[in-house]
Design a protein around this motif. Structure first.
Motif, PDB file in Angstrom:
ATOM      1  N   PRO A 254      44.533  52.670  48.494  1.00  0.00           N
ATOM      2  CA  PRO A 254      45.055  51.811  47.671  1.00  0.00           C
ATOM      3  C   PRO A 254      46.402  52.131  47.238  1.00  0.00           C
ATOM      4  O   PRO A 254      46.584  53.249  46.969  1.00  0.00           O
ATOM      5  CB  PRO A 254      44.356  51.949  46.196  1.00  0.00           C
ATOM      6  CG  PRO A 254      42.971  51.805  47.392  1.00  0.00           C
ATOM      7  CD  PRO A 254      42.830  53.339  47.450  1.00  0.00           C
ATOM      8  N   LEU A 276      36.075  41.591  43.906  1.00  0.00           N
ATOM      9  CA  LEU A 276      37.095  43.347  43.966  1.00  0.00           C
ATOM     10  C   LEU A 276      36.191  44.027  44.257  1.00  0.00           C
ATOM     11  O   LEU A 276      38.090  44.808  45.017  1.00  0.00           O
ATOM     12  CB  LEU A 276      37.976  42.810  42.192  1.00  0.00           C
ATOM     13  CG  LEU A 276      39.165  41.805  41.622  1.00  0.00           C
ATOM     14  CD1 LEU A 276      39.206  42.358  40.487  1.00  0.00           C
ATOM     15  CD2 LEU A 276      40.060  41.787  42.487  1.00  0.00           C
ATOM     16  N   LEU A 279      37.658  45.123  47.961  1.00  0.00           N
ATOM     17  CA  LEU A 279      39.309  44.934  48.046  1.00  0.00           C
ATOM     18  C   LEU A 279      39.746  46.201  47.658  1.00  0.00           C
ATOM     19  O   LEU A 279      40.981  46.632  48.147  1.00  0.00           O
ATOM     20  CB  LEU A 279      40.131  43.969  47.420  1.00  0.00           C
ATOM     21  CG  LEU A 279      40.206  42.090  47.463  1.00  0.00           C
ATOM     22  CD1 LEU A 279      40.893  41.616  46.572  1.00  0.00           C
ATOM     23  CD2 LEU A 279      40.345  42.180  49.568  1.00  0.00           C
ATOM     24  N   GLY A 280      38.988  47.302  46.728  1.00  0.00           N
ATOM     25  CA  GLY A 280      39.602  47.811  46.272  1.00  0.00           C
ATOM     26  C   GLY A 280      38.350  48.751  45.651  1.00  0.00           C
ATOM     27  O   GLY A 280      37.683  48.895  45.927  1.00  0.00           O
ATOM     28  N   VAL A 296      42.164  47.476  38.975  1.00  0.00           N
ATOM     29  CA  VAL A 296      41.976  47.789  39.754  1.00  0.00           C
ATOM     30  C   VAL A 296      42.830  47.575  40.870  1.00  0.00           C
ATOM     31  O   VAL A 296      44.074  48.298  40.429  1.00  0.00           O
ATOM     32  CB  VAL A 296      40.939  46.234  40.675  1.00  0.00           C
ATOM     33  CG1 VAL A 296      41.881  45.113  41.353  1.00  0.00           C
ATOM     34  CG2 VAL A 296      39.860  47.131  42.503  1.00  0.00           C
ATOM     35  N   HIS A 297      41.943  48.903  41.253  1.00  0.00           N
ATOM     36  CA  HIS A 297      43.234  49.960  42.553  1.00  0.00           C
ATOM     37  C   HIS A 297      42.665  49.168  43.922  1.00  0.00           C
ATOM     38  O   HIS A 297      42.552  49.086  44.310  1.00  0.00           O
ATOM     39  CB  HIS A 297      42.863  51.272  43.049  1.00  0.00           C
ATOM     40  CG  HIS A 297      43.610  52.078  41.457  1.00  0.00           C
ATOM     41  ND1 HIS A 297      42.445  53.116  41.489  1.00  0.00           N
ATOM     42  CD2 HIS A 297      43.413  51.327  40.263  1.00  0.00           C
ATOM     43  CE1 HIS A 297      43.431  54.069  39.779  1.00  0.00           C
ATOM     44  NE2 HIS A 297      43.717  52.328  39.417  1.00  0.00           N
ATOM     45  N   VAL A 298      43.632  48.359  44.509  1.00  0.00           N
ATOM     46  CA  VAL A 298      43.660  47.406  45.844  1.00  0.00           C
ATOM     47  C   VAL A 298      44.535  48.376  47.121  1.00  0.00           C
ATOM     48  O   VAL A 298      46.260  48.631  46.165  1.00  0.00           O
ATOM     49  CB  VAL A 298      44.025  45.788  45.581  1.00  0.00           C
ATOM     50  CG1 VAL A 298      42.665  46.349  44.952  1.00  0.00           C
ATOM     51  CG2 VAL A 298      44.789  45.432  44.986  1.00  0.00           C
ATOM     52  N   ASP A 299      44.965  47.288  47.905  1.00  0.00           N
ATOM     53  CA  ASP A 299      46.453  48.020  48.944  1.00  0.00           C
ATOM     54  C   ASP A 299      46.599  46.133  49.106  1.00  0.00           C
ATOM     55  O   ASP A 299      48.241  46.374  48.983  1.00  0.00           O
ATOM     56  CB  ASP A 299      45.803  48.319  50.409  1.00  0.00           C
ATOM     57  CG  ASP A 299      46.023  49.242  50.895  1.00  0.00           C
ATOM     58  OD1 ASP A 299      46.431  49.930  50.136  1.00  0.00           O
ATOM     59  OD2 ASP A 299      44.833  49.766  51.343  1.00  0.00           O
ATOM     60  N   ASP A 300      45.888  44.991  48.396  1.00  0.00           N
ATOM     61  CA  ASP A 300      46.669  43.771  48.876  1.00  0.00           C
ATOM     62  C   ASP A 300      46.148  43.488  47.106  1.00  0.00           C
ATOM     63  O   ASP A 300      45.589  42.823  46.774  1.00  0.00           O
ATOM     64  CB  ASP A 300      45.900  43.187  49.662  1.00  0.00           C
ATOM     65  CG  ASP A 300      46.319  41.735  49.365  1.00  0.00           C
ATOM     66  OD1 ASP A 300      47.306  40.794  49.432  1.00  0.00           O
ATOM     67  OD2 ASP A 300      46.066  40.984  51.048  1.00  0.00           O
ATOM     68  N   ALA A 304      44.754  40.466  44.906  1.00  0.00           N
ATOM     69  CA  ALA A 304      43.942  40.210  43.628  1.00  0.00           C
ATOM     70  C   ALA A 304      43.704  39.249  42.917  1.00  0.00           C
ATOM     71  O   ALA A 304      42.689  39.732  41.778  1.00  0.00           O
ATOM     72  CB  ALA A 304      44.487  41.680  42.912  1.00  0.00           C
TER      73      ALA A 304
END
Length: 558
Positions: A254, A276, A279-280, A296-300, A304
């Motif tokens: 992420p 969520l 997602l990450g 949360v830790h995400v790429d997108d 989120a």
């Protein structure tokens, strides 16, 4: 001076605990930041925990301020609810969010009934409920983290006999033992030779609880974790290696940390967790009763936030980029060459952000009630892409955050000077004398001198009744603060601003800077400019539009 011990937990003890916890985390902040290698080695866990507790302590102080003019005092439930709510809305980062849930878990037990204080049995139950609530809030609990430390503290408290002091000390010592064991549970900690940063912060908070009940600061941490300079503190080379490895892993993981407060019902939040989680990672959702803190830790990052919009009303949205450097699409591009020097500044409104940007600074926007985290400052320094950076926090309350960010980027080879500007108008003065072509030290000295020679003031509207340096104010009164202290209490923004300006110019001055917020009344700038022109010869005035900056008016006098 030793703290006067308390034999039970009441509202005053909660207030004292918050204050002692804030002090303990303030002293340990740099150490905790230094050992932060998991889940992301972004070096801000200590700062995030400090700011989370700072918000909790501020909420408790606000409750006491509401009672200070009367004979009544807050109830235990009043203080505990305020502590939990303050931590929830002010939670920063992964560990701060978990700490907020720990406090909320305790509050669930401590607010039952109408008791004015609680005994050892209730404290044991509160610590157990806190550990369980925190574990349930994390999508994928990991051993060797603050969750393990909290569980061990609850286990030790369950086995303890005696009063609240004995229970608190047992919980603290159990947490210390669990903290010392964390390197054996997480490979990232073992490689770096450190204990878990979030767990270290919880130990500081539990140590403060011991001090509330016993009047003594416990020292068991040094016994279990090796003391200063040993296993309990970062071995710099090992930490640097672990961070480098962690950053390399981020290339496939992420890219963003997303945090927001959310107003939503339980069912909607359950669906949000599921979405969520897909997602990450590092997903933590804490809260209840319609208000939640989502991490949360995400790429997108957009997805989120969109998930939050579908669930309810997200606000105070914070998005922090973990990776250094530029992100490119559509083919490769050579790295941008670093400039020699840059200025990074925190600004309170969109108008000032534009002004600072026009002057060549990289800006971080601090919206009312939403001070930036150290990760945002680190990201801004990286975006500036310079070998040398002058950092202007423009807020006295951001000194710890800015210092933490400066230390992190120094470890990346960037030369950083932190000028302790306490207001955006001091930052304007510093930026006005900035000359990137002179030697770095000389430039910093000149900018520091210009900022220090600028007195600053702000005109704000009081939110509640309270004591001030100028007397008692009521909610709705207009306050004029000079150099951070309330100097004038009035009923009209323009009239109060005139009084403030007169007091500032009595000590002399050559330049007046006015920064108008969106809530500034029409004509206030014209009135103040006329006042300066008529009463103070050879004093110039410059006016800027600050936008939504939280205060109707900022004033600077050089």
């Amino acid at each position: 001076m030793a703290q006067v011990p308390q034999t039970f937990l009441d509202a005053l003890a909660v207030r004292t605990w918050c204050g002692l916890s804030l002090g303990a985390l303030g002293r340990a902040r740099e150490e905790i930041d230094a050992i932060n290698v998991y889940p992301v080695a972004d070096g801000d866990t200590g700062t995030n925990l400090y700011m989370t507790v700072e918000s909790a302590a501020g909420a408790v102080e606000a409750v006491f301020a509401g009672y200070e003019l009367g004979e009544e005092v807050p109830t235990l439930a009043d203080a505990v609810r305020a502590m939990a709510h303050g931590a929830l809305i002010g939670a920063r980062g992964n560990s701060g969010t978990i700490l907020a849930q720990l406090l909320r878990g305790m509050a669930h037990v401590l607010t039952e009934g109408d008791a004015t204080h609680i005994d050892a049995d209730a404290l044991r139950l509160a610590l157990r409920h806190a550990a369980d609530a925190a574990r349930q809030a994390v999508a994928h609990p990991v051993e060797g983290t603050v969750l393990s430390v909290a569980a061990a503290a609850a286990d030790a408290a369950d086995a303890a006999e005696g009063d609240c002091g004995a229970v608190a000390r047992a919980a603290y010592e159990g947490a210390c033992k669990a903290l010392a064991a964390t390197p054996g549970q997480l490979a990232a900690l073992e490689r770096a030779g450190v204990v878990d940063a979030g767990g270290r912060g919880l130990v500081a908070v539990l140590g403060a609880l011991v001090e509330v009940f016993t009047g003594e600061t416990p020292t068991a941490f040094d016994l279990y974790v090796g003391g200063p300079g040993q296993a309990g503190h970062a071995r710099v080379d090992a930490v640097s290696d672990a961070r480098a490895e962690n950053c390399a892993e981020l290339a496939g993981g992420p890219a963003f940390e997303v945090i927001y407060l959310l107003e939503a019902g339980d069912t909607a939040v359950d669906r949000l967790r599921t979405r969520l989680d897909a997602l990450g990672d590092s997903l933590v959702v804490v809260g209840g009763d319609g208000l939640w803190n989502v991490h949360v830790h995400v790429d997108d990052a957009g997805a989120a936030v969109e998930a939050g919009i579908e669930a309810g009303r997200p606000y105070r949205i914070r998005i922090t980029h973990f990776r250094a450097g530029d992100v490119h699409t559509g083919g490769e591009r050579p790295p941008r060459e670093r400039v020699q020097r840059a200025v990074v500044a925190v600004v309170p409104g969109e108008g000032l952000a534009g002004l600072y940007t026009e002057a060549g600074a990289t800006t971080v926007l601090a919206r009312p009630g939403e001070p930036p985290a150290s990760g945002e400052l680190v990201d801004a320094v990286r975006r500036a892409h310079a070998r040398e950076v002058v950092l202007l926090p423009n807020d006295a309350d951001l000194r710890h955050t800015a210092a933490a960010a400066a230390e992190q980027v120094r470890a990346e080879g960037i030369r950083v000077a932190l000028i302790p500007t306490r207001s955006a108008v001091q930052g304007i003065s510093a930026l006005a004398v900035h000359q990137p072509d002179r030697r770095f030290d000389e430039d910093v000295v000149q900018m520091t001198s210009a900022a220090g020679a600028t007195r600053y003031a702000e005109v704000v509207v009081a939110e509640r009744q309270s004591w001030t340096m100028a007397g008692i104010c009521q909610a709705g009164d207009v306050l004029g603060l000079i150099d951070g202290d309330v100097a004038v209490i009035g009923s009209d923004v323009t009239a109060t601003a005139e009084t403030v300006l007169d007091r500032m110019l009595q000590a002399g001055g050559e330049m007046v800077t006015l920064v108008l917020g969106d809530e500034a009344p029409d004509g206030v700038a014209d009135r103040l400019e006329a006042r300066v022109r008529e009463s103070y010869l050879a004093v110039d005035t410059v006016v800027y539009r600050g936008g939504r900056q939280g205060a109707p008016l900022l004033i600077g006098v050089e």
